[in-house]
Write a protein that holds these residues in place. Structure first.
Motif, PDB file in Angstrom:
ATOM      1  N   LYS A 133      34.495  38.411  38.768  1.00 32.61           N
ATOM      2  CA  LYS A 133      35.816  38.248  39.376  1.00 32.61           C
ATOM      3  C   LYS A 133      36.582  39.573  39.398  1.00 32.61           C
ATOM      4  CE  LYS A 133      35.704  33.791  40.025  1.00 32.61           C
ATOM      5  NZ  LYS A 133      35.820  33.210  41.370  1.00 32.61           N
ATOM      6  N   ALA A 134      35.889  40.649  39.062  1.00 32.44           N
ATOM      7  CA  ALA A 134      36.554  41.951  38.907  1.00 32.44           C
ATOM      8  C   ALA A 134      37.427  42.303  40.105  1.00 32.44           C
ATOM      9  CB  ALA A 134      35.509  43.046  38.675  1.00 32.44           C
ATOM     10  N   ASN A 135      36.961  41.955  41.309  1.00 32.34           N
ATOM     11  CA  ASN A 135      37.696  42.361  42.504  1.00 32.34           C
ATOM     12  C   ASN A 135      38.329  41.198  43.261  1.00 32.34           C
ATOM     13  OD1 ASN A 135      37.080  45.164  42.084  1.00 32.34           O
ATOM     14  ND2 ASN A 135      34.979  44.657  42.694  1.00 32.34           N
ATOM     15  N   ALA A 136      38.457  40.057  42.585  1.00 33.72           N
ATOM     16  CA  ALA A 136      39.142  38.913  43.209  1.00 33.72           C
ATOM     17  C   ALA A 136      40.644  39.051  42.951  1.00 33.72           C
ATOM     18  CB  ALA A 136      38.626  37.619  42.605  1.00 33.72           C
ATOM     19  N   TYR A 137      41.463  38.436  43.786  1.00 37.89           N
ATOM     20  CA  TYR A 137      42.897  38.459  43.487  1.00 37.89           C
ATOM     21  C   TYR A 137      43.182  37.584  42.280  1.00 37.89           C
ATOM     22  CZ  TYR A 137      44.033  40.963  47.725  1.00 37.89           C
ATOM     23  OH  TYR A 137      44.126  41.918  48.678  1.00 37.89           O
ATOM     24  N   ALA A 138      44.073  38.065  41.420  1.00 35.05           N
ATOM     25  CA  ALA A 138      44.384  37.330  40.193  1.00 35.05           C
ATOM     26  C   ALA A 138      44.881  35.920  40.510  1.00 35.05           C
ATOM     27  CB  ALA A 138      45.412  38.102  39.369  1.00 35.05           C
ATOM     28  N   ARG A 139      45.571  35.773  41.653  1.00 41.60           N
ATOM     29  CA  ARG A 139      46.122  34.443  41.951  1.00 41.60           C
ATOM     30  C   ARG A 139      45.038  33.418  42.282  1.00 41.60           C
ATOM     31  NH1 ARG A 139      46.092  34.880  47.715  1.00 41.60           N
ATOM     32  NH2 ARG A 139      46.624  37.014  48.270  1.00 41.60           N
ATOM     33  N   THR A 140      43.815  33.879  42.553  1.00 42.79           N
ATOM     34  CA  THR A 140      42.732  32.933  42.842  1.00 42.79           C
ATOM     35  C   THR A 140      42.002  32.496  41.569  1.00 42.79           C
ATOM     36  OG1 THR A 140      41.036  34.629  43.145  1.00 42.79           O
ATOM     37  CG2 THR A 140      42.335  34.062  45.083  1.00 42.79           C
ATOM     38  N   LEU A 141      42.402  33.019  40.426  1.00 42.89           N
ATOM     39  CA  LEU A 141      41.724  32.654  39.166  1.00 42.89           C
ATOM     40  C   LEU A 141      42.238  31.319  38.643  1.00 42.89           C
ATOM     41  CD1 LEU A 141      41.866  36.049  37.206  1.00 42.89           C
ATOM     42  CD2 LEU A 141      40.122  35.276  38.824  1.00 42.89           C
ATOM     43  N   SER A 142      41.368  30.598  37.960  1.00 47.44           N
ATOM     44  CA  SER A 142      41.797  29.352  37.306  1.00 47.44           C
ATOM     45  C   SER A 142      42.643  29.699  36.081  1.00 47.44           C
ATOM     46  CB  SER A 142      40.572  28.562  36.876  1.00 47.44           C
ATOM     47  OG  SER A 142      39.938  29.224  35.790  1.00 47.44           O
ATOM     48  N   GLY A 143      43.289  28.682  35.533  1.00 44.78           N
ATOM     49  CA  GLY A 143      44.110  28.890  34.338  1.00 44.78           C
ATOM     50  C   GLY A 143      43.328  29.511  33.199  1.00 44.78           C
ATOM     51  N   LEU A 149      41.662  36.815  31.116  1.00 47.69           N
ATOM     52  CA  LEU A 149      42.059  38.130  31.605  1.00 47.69           C
ATOM     53  C   LEU A 149      43.172  38.709  30.725  1.00 47.69           C
ATOM     54  CD1 LEU A 149      41.962  40.436  33.619  1.00 47.69           C
ATOM     55  CD2 LEU A 149      43.362  39.082  35.192  1.00 47.69           C
ATOM     56  N   LEU A 150      44.069  37.830  30.277  1.00 47.55           N
ATOM     57  CA  LEU A 150      45.152  38.299  29.407  1.00 47.55           C
ATOM     58  C   LEU A 150      44.613  38.806  28.075  1.00 47.55           C
ATOM     59  CD1 LEU A 150      48.056  35.734  29.933  1.00 47.55           C
ATOM     60  CD2 LEU A 150      47.914  38.102  30.712  1.00 47.55           C
ATOM     61  N   VAL A 151      43.527  38.183  27.598  1.00 46.03           N
ATOM     62  CA  VAL A 151      42.912  38.650  26.347  1.00 46.03           C
ATOM     63  C   VAL A 151      42.333  40.057  26.570  1.00 46.03           C
ATOM     64  CG1 VAL A 151      41.101  38.241  24.637  1.00 46.03           C
ATOM     65  CG2 VAL A 151      42.386  36.305  25.563  1.00 46.03           C
ATOM     66  N   ALA A 152      41.640  40.243  27.688  1.00 51.14           N
ATOM     67  CA  ALA A 152      41.089  41.570  28.004  1.00 51.14           C
ATOM     68  C   ALA A 152      42.220  42.591  28.125  1.00 51.14           C
ATOM     69  CB  ALA A 152      40.286  41.502  29.296  1.00 51.14           C
ATOM     70  N   LYS A 153      43.310  42.173  28.771  1.00 48.93           N
ATOM     71  CA  LYS A 153      44.457  43.069  28.976  1.00 48.93           C
ATOM     72  C   LYS A 153      45.055  43.509  27.632  1.00 48.93           C
ATOM     73  CE  LYS A 153      48.867  43.083  31.414  1.00 48.93           C
ATOM     74  NZ  LYS A 153      49.940  42.180  31.883  1.00 48.93           N
ATOM     75  N   ALA A 154      45.083  42.573  26.686  1.00 51.20           N
ATOM     76  CA  ALA A 154      45.646  42.893  25.369  1.00 51.20           C
ATOM     77  C   ALA A 154      44.776  43.884  24.602  1.00 51.20           C
ATOM     78  CB  ALA A 154      45.824  41.609  24.555  1.00 51.20           C
ATOM     79  N   MET A 155      43.496  43.997  24.976  1.00 49.09           N
ATOM     80  CA  MET A 155      42.572  44.867  24.237  1.00 49.09           C
ATOM     81  C   MET A 155      42.349  46.225  24.897  1.00 49.09           C
ATOM     82  SD  MET A 155      41.867  43.373  21.475  1.00 49.09           S
ATOM     83  CE  MET A 155      40.670  44.582  20.917  1.00 49.09           C
ATOM     84  N   VAL A 156      43.040  46.476  25.996  1.00 48.45           N
ATOM     85  CA  VAL A 156      42.820  47.690  26.785  1.00 48.45           C
ATOM     86  C   VAL A 156      42.993  48.983  25.969  1.00 48.45           C
ATOM     87  CG1 VAL A 156      44.157  49.037  28.466  1.00 48.45           C
ATOM     88  CG2 VAL A 156      43.093  46.888  29.157  1.00 48.45           C
ATOM     89  N   HIS A 157      43.966  49.002  25.087  1.00 50.63           N
ATOM     90  CA  HIS A 157      44.239  50.216  24.303  1.00 50.63           C
ATOM     91  C   HIS A 157      43.560  50.169  22.938  1.00 50.63           C
ATOM     92  CE1 HIS A 157      47.249  47.210  23.391  1.00 50.63           C
ATOM     93  NE2 HIS A 157      47.636  47.876  22.323  1.00 50.63           N
ATOM     94  N   SER A 158      42.583  49.267  22.779  1.00 48.72           N
ATOM     95  CA  SER A 158      41.792  49.142  21.547  1.00 48.72           C
ATOM     96  C   SER A 158      42.654  49.053  20.293  1.00 48.72           C
ATOM     97  CB  SER A 158      40.835  50.337  21.410  1.00 48.72           C
ATOM     98  OG  SER A 158      40.088  50.504  22.572  1.00 48.72           O
TER      99      SER A 158
END
Ligand code: ADP
Ligand code: MG
Length: 310
Positions: A133-143, A149-158
């Motif tokens: 889903k790397a290049n899908a629009y975020a609005r097309t993702l399920s809950g 994705l939010l978990v990945a976002k929280a880990m971006v800065h390690s």
């Protein structure tokens, strides 16, 4: 290497209060020390103050008084270092629907000034099973996908600490398992995990230590095993060799009920009696025992007792 001093706790909260505009006192003097390296569960009924506590750590809500240190950094005196030490997955899902998951992570990396060569957006997407889903629009993702994705976002800065506020509310069982597998893996890599959850079974299975808050105060903060040991009620189901005409009675019983004609459900308090006494009493009433099943008290028993008393 020289001797290093004992590491500071992952999170240290002292006398934290929050009164919202309008007068609601959400936190009434929270004190919590969350050790490094653990999976720590923050539990409490709805409205207890869990999200308020987490949002103060995230810098999303201003505290009224008290102090909070993240990885040793005071959130007022050293906000940048405090912020860099923690990744937070908020309870509410919010993000820009027009960015793709990959862009969302790259933007976040930019926000934290993570240099290009240290970015790992694809690796993080893979870890949360969103690679395709790397290049899908975020609005097309399920809950559930958005949550991951939010978990990945929280880990971006390690960050050394990952906080998840009700991460599995509304997430199906399979996704929950995947999420917990990832959380466990991060913990094995040394990341301190803090999570709030309503699923007590989950907390019991996952967390090394549990804090329970109610009405903006900490009612208990203990290793999970100790907390469960606090539950005094035990239940034993006894199947006997004939239909029970008269319920047996004994001082060791707290409660006795018929589950069916030949099965007794007996509750006893483990600080007052043991299973042997209970079974002897059944036999003394003239019944022969065919089968015995015991149920250990669980976190739910403790939780209900503690929050009812407070
Ligand atoms: P929890 O996450 O444990 O369910 P919260 O921290 O969200 O609890 O809420 C604690 C209390 O503060 C609740 O009574 C809630 O209604 C209140 N509260 C939360 N956010 C706000 C806000 N922005 N304004 C006013 N009151 C709030
Ligand atoms: Mg909440």
């Amino acid at each position: 290497m020289t001797d290093s001093p004992a590491p500071v706790p992952a999170i240290e909260i002292t006398d934290l209060t929050k009164v919202y505009a309008g007068g609601k006192r959400a936190l009434d003097g929270i004190n919590l020390t969350i050790p490094r390296g653990q999976i720590y569960g923050l539990l409490g009924p709805n409205g207890a103050g869990k999200s308020t506590t987490i949002n103060i750590l995230a810098g999303l809500v201003n505290k009224t008084s008290g102090t909070a240190r993240i990885w040793g950094f005071d959130i007022d005196q050293n906000p940048r270092n405090a912020k860099n030490s923690i990744g937070i997955v908020p309870q509410e899902i919010v993000f820009d629907p027009f960015f793709t998951p990959f862009e969302t992570l790259e933007n976040q990396a930019g926000y934290y000034a993570v240099p290009k060569e240290r970015r790992r957006s694809m690796e993080l997407l893979r870890a949360v099973h969103l690679e395709d889903k790397a290049n899908a629009y975020a609005r097309t993702l399920s809950g559930g996908m958005k949550r991951r994705l939010l978990v990945a976002k929280a880990m971006v800065h390690s960050p050394p600490i990952l906080v998840l506020d009700e991460p599995t509310a509304g997430v199906d069982v399979q996704l929950r398992q995947q999420l917990w597998a990832y959380v466990r893996e991060l913990n094995h890599q040394g990341v301190t995990i803090v999570l709030t959850t309503h699923y007590l079974e989950e907390a019991e299975e996952l967390c090394d230590r549990i804090g329970i808050i109610n009405h903006g105060r900490v009612i208990t903060d203990k290793p999970t095993r100790e907390l469960i040991a606090m539950a005094q009620e035990k239940v034993v189901q006894v199947t006997v060799d004939r239909d029970v005409a008269v319920l047996p009675a004994d001082p060791s019983f707290e409660k006795v009920e018929l589950a069916d004609e030949r099965t007794l459900t007996i509750t006893y308090l483990k600080n007052r009696a043991n299973a042997g006494q209970v079974l002897n009493a059944v036999q003394a009433s003239g019944l022969s025992i065919v089968d015995v099943v015991t149920r250990d008290p669980d976190l739910e028993d403790v939780f209900l007792n503690l929050t009812a008393a407070a």
